[in-house]
Design an enzyme around this catalytic site. Structure first.
Site, mmCIF file in Angstrom:
data_model
loop_
_atom_site.group_PDB
_atom_site.id
_atom_site.type_symbol
_atom_site.label_atom_id
_atom_site.label_comp_id
_atom_site.label_asym_id
_atom_site.label_seq_id
_atom_site.Cartn_x
_atom_site.Cartn_y
_atom_site.Cartn_z
ATOM 1 N N MET A 1 163.508 5.208 23.870
ATOM 2 C CA MET A 1 164.936 4.923 24.053
ATOM 3 C C MET A 1 165.781 6.096 23.569
ATOM 4 O O MET A 1 166.811 6.414 24.165
ATOM 5 C CB MET A 1 165.338 3.629 23.333
ATOM 6 C CG MET A 1 164.642 2.391 23.881
ATOM 7 S SD MET A 1 164.645 2.240 25.683
ATOM 8 C CE MET A 1 166.373 2.102 26.024
ATOM 9 N N GLU A 2 165.336 6.759 22.523
ATOM 10 C CA GLU A 2 166.057 7.927 22.027
ATOM 11 C C GLU A 2 166.038 9.058 23.052
ATOM 12 O O GLU A 2 167.069 9.704 23.305
ATOM 13 C CB GLU A 2 165.446 8.396 20.700
ATOM 14 C CG GLU A 2 165.760 7.510 19.517
ATOM 15 C CD GLU A 2 164.978 6.192 19.457
ATOM 16 O OE1 GLU A 2 165.266 5.381 18.560
ATOM 17 O OE2 GLU A 2 164.080 5.952 20.289
ATOM 18 N N ASP B 1 181.477 15.390 32.531
ATOM 19 C CA ASP B 1 182.804 15.427 31.927
ATOM 20 C C ASP B 1 183.373 16.839 31.895
ATOM 21 O O ASP B 1 184.561 17.042 32.148
ATOM 22 C CB ASP B 1 182.757 14.849 30.506
ATOM 23 C CG ASP B 1 184.122 14.860 29.854
ATOM 24 O OD1 ASP B 1 185.071 14.279 30.432
ATOM 25 O OD2 ASP B 1 184.259 15.473 28.781
ATOM 26 N N LEU C 1 169.086 -3.427 19.544
ATOM 27 C CA LEU C 1 167.821 -3.850 18.946
ATOM 28 C C LEU C 1 166.864 -2.695 18.672
ATOM 29 O O LEU C 1 165.695 -2.918 18.338
ATOM 30 C CB LEU C 1 167.165 -4.912 19.831
ATOM 31 C CG LEU C 1 168.038 -6.157 20.042
ATOM 32 C CD1 LEU C 1 167.360 -7.141 20.978
ATOM 33 C CD2 LEU C 1 168.409 -6.810 18.726
ATOM 34 N N CYS C 2 167.347 -1.467 18.767
ATOM 35 C CA CYS C 2 166.519 -0.305 18.427
ATOM 36 C C CYS C 2 166.474 -0.123 16.915
ATOM 37 O O CYS C 2 167.481 -0.296 16.229
ATOM 38 C CB CYS C 2 167.090 0.969 19.051
ATOM 39 S SG CYS C 2 166.746 1.129 20.802
ATOM 40 N N HIS C 3 165.307 0.253 16.426
ATOM 41 C CA HIS C 3 165.157 0.528 15.000
ATOM 42 C C HIS C 3 165.698 1.919 14.669
ATOM 43 O O HIS C 3 165.498 2.849 15.455
ATOM 44 C CB HIS C 3 163.668 0.500 14.606
ATOM 45 C CG HIS C 3 163.062 -0.849 14.659
ATOM 46 N ND1 HIS C 3 162.615 -1.415 15.833
ATOM 47 C CD2 HIS C 3 162.827 -1.762 13.683
ATOM 48 C CE1 HIS C 3 162.118 -2.611 15.572
ATOM 49 N NE2 HIS C 3 162.243 -2.852 14.293
#
Length: 157
Positions: free
Chosen positions: A110-111, A125, A74-76
């Protein structure tokens, strides 16, 4: 009480931001990966078998920032103006800081969180071979404290 913006009586939705004006947005997120001190020294000395751990983590984190709307439903999609990913070394940890900037109608938290998360996962990793114990477990390695440390919303000057 605040209401959830992504859920209504019809179910899940992407929040409408078309009516909002564009403003400068900045978010800074941080997080840490704990590693064996010997692993930290290998990274600092550039002696890991998989290559330059920090450069790979920077590239992965920046790519993740750009792909956030593909990962979080739901992120733009946001036209970003800049991303910086930096690292600070401690004796048994590396702290990643991701700063994301844009001029848009919605924030970039969020980014920034995604950038930090993927950068730290990339470090894990790249060094997992030296972090494992004799039974293949990771007794020391852990990612923690991923959080937003600053959010800015300001009029464009």
């Amino acid at each position: 009480m605040r209401e959830l913006t992504h859920v209504d009586e019809n179910g899940v939705k992407m929040v409408e931001v078309g009516h909002k004006g564009e403003v400068f947005r900045k978010a800074i997120a941080k997080g840490r990966i704990h590693l064996r001190p010997e692993t930290i020294e290998l990274i600092r000395a550039g002696k890991t078998k998989k290559g330059n751990v920090i450069a790979a983590a920077q590239i992965a984190g920046i790519l993740a920032v750009k792909k956030t709307p593909e990962l979080i439903p739901l992120c733009h999609p946001i036209l970003l103006t800049g991303v910086d990913l930096t690292f600070e070394f401690g004796e048994d940890y590396i702290e990643a800081t991701c700063e994301v900037r844009a001029v848009y109608k919605t924030g970039v938290e969020m980014e920034a969180l995604t950038g930090v998360s993927v950068a730290l996962l990339t470090i894990w990793d790249m060094v997992k071979a030296v972090e494992k114990d004799e039974s293949g477990q990771y007794p020391v390695t852990r990612i923690e404290n991923i959080h937003v440390v600053e959010k800015v919303k300001a009029q464009v000057q």
